[in-house]
Motif scaffolding. Structure first.
Motif, mmCIF file in Angstrom:
data_model
loop_
_atom_site.group_PDB
_atom_site.id
_atom_site.type_symbol
_atom_site.label_atom_id
_atom_site.label_comp_id
_atom_site.label_asym_id
_atom_site.label_seq_id
_atom_site.Cartn_x
_atom_site.Cartn_y
_atom_site.Cartn_z
ATOM 1 N N VAL A 505 0.853 -1.187 0.000
ATOM 2 C CA VAL A 505 0.000 0.000 0.000
ATOM 3 C C VAL A 505 0.889 1.238 0.000
ATOM 4 O O VAL A 505 1.730 1.409 0.893
ATOM 5 C CB VAL A 505 -0.929 0.009 1.229
ATOM 6 N N ARG A 506 0.704 2.112 -0.987
ATOM 7 C CA ARG A 506 1.566 3.273 -1.177
ATOM 8 C C ARG A 506 0.757 4.567 -1.230
ATOM 9 O O ARG A 506 -0.378 4.578 -1.714
ATOM 10 C CB ARG A 506 2.362 3.123 -2.480
ATOM 11 N N PHE A 507 1.389 5.616 -0.799
ATOM 12 C CA PHE A 507 0.764 6.935 -0.702
ATOM 13 C C PHE A 507 1.632 7.905 -1.509
ATOM 14 O O PHE A 507 2.788 8.131 -1.174
ATOM 15 C CB PHE A 507 0.708 7.320 0.777
ATOM 16 N N ALA A 508 1.085 8.452 -2.602
ATOM 17 C CA ALA A 508 1.832 9.387 -3.455
ATOM 18 C C ALA A 508 1.562 10.820 -3.022
ATOM 19 O O ALA A 508 0.421 11.198 -2.761
ATOM 20 C CB ALA A 508 1.443 9.203 -4.919
ATOM 21 N N TYR A 509 2.620 11.618 -2.942
ATOM 22 C CA TYR A 509 2.472 12.987 -2.450
ATOM 23 C C TYR A 509 3.580 13.866 -3.028
ATOM 24 O O TYR A 509 4.528 13.382 -3.661
ATOM 25 C CB TYR A 509 2.532 13.011 -0.920
ATOM 26 N N GLY A 510 3.452 15.162 -2.775
ATOM 27 C CA GLY A 510 4.482 16.117 -3.162
ATOM 28 C C GLY A 510 5.035 16.814 -1.936
ATOM 29 O O GLY A 510 4.283 17.338 -1.111
ATOM 30 N N ILE A 535 5.308 11.085 9.182
ATOM 31 C CA ILE A 535 5.987 11.434 7.932
ATOM 32 C C ILE A 535 6.082 12.946 7.838
ATOM 33 O O ILE A 535 5.070 13.648 7.969
ATOM 34 C CB ILE A 535 5.219 10.881 6.713
ATOM 35 N N ASP A 536 7.259 13.441 7.593
ATOM 36 C CA ASP A 536 7.484 14.878 7.449
ATOM 37 C C ASP A 536 7.444 15.223 5.961
ATOM 38 O O ASP A 536 8.392 14.970 5.223
ATOM 39 C CB ASP A 536 8.826 15.271 8.056
ATOM 40 N N PHE A 537 6.334 15.792 5.543
ATOM 41 C CA PHE A 537 6.149 16.102 4.129
ATOM 42 C C PHE A 537 6.889 17.376 3.704
ATOM 43 O O PHE A 537 6.788 17.791 2.560
ATOM 44 C CB PHE A 537 4.652 16.214 3.819
ATOM 45 N N ARG A 538 7.634 17.959 4.621
ATOM 46 C CA ARG A 538 8.461 19.113 4.279
ATOM 47 C C ARG A 538 9.826 18.678 3.752
ATOM 48 O O ARG A 538 10.584 19.500 3.249
ATOM 49 C CB ARG A 538 8.645 19.996 5.518
ATOM 50 N N LEU A 623 -1.529 19.758 2.975
ATOM 51 C CA LEU A 623 -1.184 18.425 2.503
ATOM 52 C C LEU A 623 -2.034 18.082 1.286
ATOM 53 O O LEU A 623 -3.225 17.811 1.414
ATOM 54 C CB LEU A 623 -1.402 17.369 3.591
ATOM 55 N N PRO A 624 -1.451 18.097 0.092
ATOM 56 C CA PRO A 624 -2.173 17.628 -1.092
ATOM 57 C C PRO A 624 -2.066 16.107 -1.197
ATOM 58 O O PRO A 624 -0.980 15.544 -1.052
ATOM 59 C CB PRO A 624 -1.437 18.305 -2.258
ATOM 60 N N ILE A 625 -3.179 15.438 -1.414
ATOM 61 C CA ILE A 625 -3.185 13.996 -1.653
ATOM 62 C C ILE A 625 -3.344 13.762 -3.149
ATOM 63 O O ILE A 625 -4.305 14.231 -3.760
ATOM 64 C CB ILE A 625 -4.329 13.306 -0.899
#
Length: 645
Positions: A505-510, A535-538, A623-625
């Motif tokens: 299971v994977r989560f794609a993000y920017g 998870i630090d999306f920065r 947070l954009p999904i």
């Protein structure tokens, strides 16, 4: 009514028609009378200056209160019926003049003929106008050949209203002249299907199984939203500094789509009556569900009954015109050809059906729209079921009050091949398909950012975040659609059901400096567990904890080693089959990543949920999904290494 075969032949001869199957704009030269020299008129001026054509429609606009809007600056499509068209309508209603119409009737006529966005025929393809009219109804755009006039192309709105003059540019939009009044059906979707004699077998099964009763919802009357938020909008911040105008959803819609075989398709497969169809459904679904074989054969409304399963798999709780099921185009940019790397992927999307525990796959290669197809372009190993475009089915009215139905060219089932072959593939689920809410209000593919107070099937855990669906842009990530959270968010949603298998299971993000730090949870509803540390999306991919390194040109072994090292850290590069901004490959961007959440066996009989909770104190965190991937073991750990597509 034309047969599918004859219309298909006619349409295939119209190589210059803007069909969605080719995604080309109109290239034929209009007749001389269709040329128009721009003179700076408003829509109101254009109509007033041609009283011999539009005086009746002008009176209707005055009585509805929309005339003033047509005299103001803005951007509108005015589908203007001629005086003759209105008089024909009045005669059919037993009335002699516009004065005999009530105010409500004038409102309905006016609203049906105005769209708050300018669309020239060169902007349109076979399918729906991208924006609903002022009556919250989507209109169909289609074409045919005029056999009496050298096979010139004829354009239609809602199959019946011919564009006799088109693309007249005015100061505040565009005017198209219609030969008849647009009269959208007031029937609910099951009523519209049942009324069509060409689909009588499916209609009979729809009634017998009780599934017709599941298709009558329309508007959530309990939902309210302030008019200023809906019409004037509000500003949101993206990327830390960028201001974007966003609009709240004005009405919550419950809409449906059906994919229906005409009786002629059944007959071609030896199915001539309802008993034949029952037997066919039993043969298919006894094989897929052997544990249920023989237990529910006469219990037609039971969700495990074979015929009930057959009908239910044709029904979706999403509203979608012909060109809405995968990415199409925007602002003159053909996303499928300019952004997708079409020699490596077909554009695809996955949706939950009304048959419990099942999903359906839509693919749009360069030509056409297909269901449950496997492979790329002409290399498809399972060709799938073709969906007919509006221009291929003549004058069949597909648009109901609360939904739409489409003709298909073969019998659609969730059979063993679909389950074990077609769906034994990387299932990439776009975030905007995770709830019917996003499509049912027209937010997906919109040129406007759309805000949501509530989302069907989602839990905000008592928080009040700013949740919006981004306006479509070539600079968004895959398929140019994205769900954005801003604020102190804590949101849960259900993933679509998938066949029994072990999945990664994977989560794609920017990644971006404006993002937040989030804890992601995954599991069955009521038993969600944290997926590792927050998870630090920065943090961008070059950080040692992720290990992103640019590909080495011409060195496949080195690139595979980089991928393996990232995978061991729980990350992957983005796909190499999408060009953000039509030129920048996502795989080359160290801010575009896939986070591996977990590996576990999943069953279609269970509900699997994702929860995303902001854990750092930042009311402006964004947070954009983009999408989730459910990748079966045969792909991520198969004999051949998983491709980068």
């Amino acid at each position: 009514m034309k047969s599918i075969k004859s219309v298909t032949i006619a349409v295939l001869s119209l190589l210059c028609c803007p069909l969605a199957m080719t995604l080309t704009s109109c290239s034929d030269d209009p007749d001389a009378e269709n040329y128009y020299t721009f003179t700076g008129e408003m829509v109101s001026d254009y109509l007033d200056n041609r009283p011999e054509m539009f005086s009746e429609f002008v009176e209707i606009l005055h009585r509805s209160g929309l005339y003033g809007m047509m005299a103001t600056y803005g951007t509108y499509t005015c589908l203007a019926p001629t005086n003759e068209a209105i008089n024909e309508y009045l005669h059919s209603m037993g009335k002699t003049s516009v004065e005999d119409l009530t105010k409500a009737e004038c409102d309905t006529i006016a609203w049906n003929h105005i769209i708050k966005k300018a669309y020239f025929t060169s902007d349109l393809h076979d399918g729906n106008f991208p924006t609903a009219n002022m009556n919250d109804r989507y209109l169909t755009f289609s074409c045919d050949s005029d056999v009496n006039n050298g096979n010139n192309i004829i354009y239609y709105v809602n199959k019946q209203s011919k564009l006799v003059v088109r693309d007249d540019s005015v100061e505040n939009g565009v005017v198209h002249t219609l030969s008849s009044i647009i009269r959208p059906s007031s029937q609910y979707l099951p009523e519209l299907i049942i009324a069509n004699p060409e689909v009588s077998l499916f209609s009979s099964a729809l009634i017998l199984t009780g599934m017709a009763d599941s298709l009558y919802e329309y508007i959530d009357e309990s939902y309210t939203c302030g008019e200023d938020s809906v019409n004037k909008g509000y500003y949101i911040t993206r990327g830390g500094t960028e201001q974007h105008l966003c609009y709240w959803v004005g009405k919550r819609m419950k809409r449906y789509s059906a994919f229906v075989e005409p009786d002629s398709i059944y007959a071609a497969n030896g199915i001539n009556n309802l008993d034949d169809l029952k037997a066919y459904a039993k043969q298919v679904y006894d094989e897929v569900y052997p544990e249920d074989a023989g237990q529910y054969d006469e219990d037609w409304t039971n969700r495990k009954n074979p015929l009930n399963r057959f009908v239910s798999y044709h029904l979706l709780p999403y509203y979608g015109g012909y060109s809405d099921w995968t990415v199409t185009d925007m602002n003159g940019v053909n996303l499928k050809t300019d952004c997708a790397v079409t020699n490596k992927i077909d554009c695809t999307d996955w949706f939950t059906t009304l048959m419990p525990g099942t999903i359906i796959k839509f693919s749009s290669p360069s030509a056409g729209l297909f269901i449950n197809r496997k492979g790329v372009a002409t290399r498809a190993t399972v060709p799938g079921i073709k969906v007919y475009s509006p221009s291929e089915i003549g004058q069949v009215d597909q648009q109901a009050l609360n939904g739409i139905y489409h003709y298909i060219d073969n019998i659609l089932t969730y059979n063993v091949q679909t389950r074990d072959v077609v769906f034994n593939d990387r299932i990439r689920i776009d975030a905007v398909t995770l709830s019917p809410e996003f499509m049912n209000c027209g937010a997906r593919g919109s040129e406007n950012c759309t805000g949501f107070k509530v989302v069907e099937g989602w839990d905000f855990h008592g928080q009040n975040p700013n949740l919006n669906l981004r306006n479509r842009s070539t600079w968004n990530a895959t398929y140019q659609d994205c769900v954005d959270f801003t604020g102190q968010f804590d949101i849960s949603f259900k993933l679509p059901p998938v066949p029994e298998n072990t999945y990664e299971v994977r989560f794609a993000y920017g990644a971006h400096e404006s993002r937040g730090v989030v804890q992601v949870y995954f599991g069955e509803k009521g038993n969600l567990k944290p997926m590792g540390i927050p998870i630090d999306f920065r943090i961008y991919g070059g950080d040692p904890t992720i290990g992103w390194v640019a590909d080495v040109a011409g060195d496949e072994d080195a690139n595979r080693a980089i991928d393996k090292a990232m995978h061991n850290r729980g990350y992957m590069k983005e796909m190499d089959t999408w060009l953000q901004g039509a030129s920048n490959n996502l795989r080359d961007n160290n801010g575009k990543l896939r986070k591996i959440l977990t590996t576990q066996t999943m069953s279609p009989d269970k509900e699997y949920w994702v929860r995303i909770r902001l854990v750092n104190d930042n009311p402006q965190a964004e947070l954009p999904i983009n999408y989730f991937e459910l990748c079966p073991k045969s792909v991520y750990d198969g004999e051949k290494a998983e491709d980068t597509h």
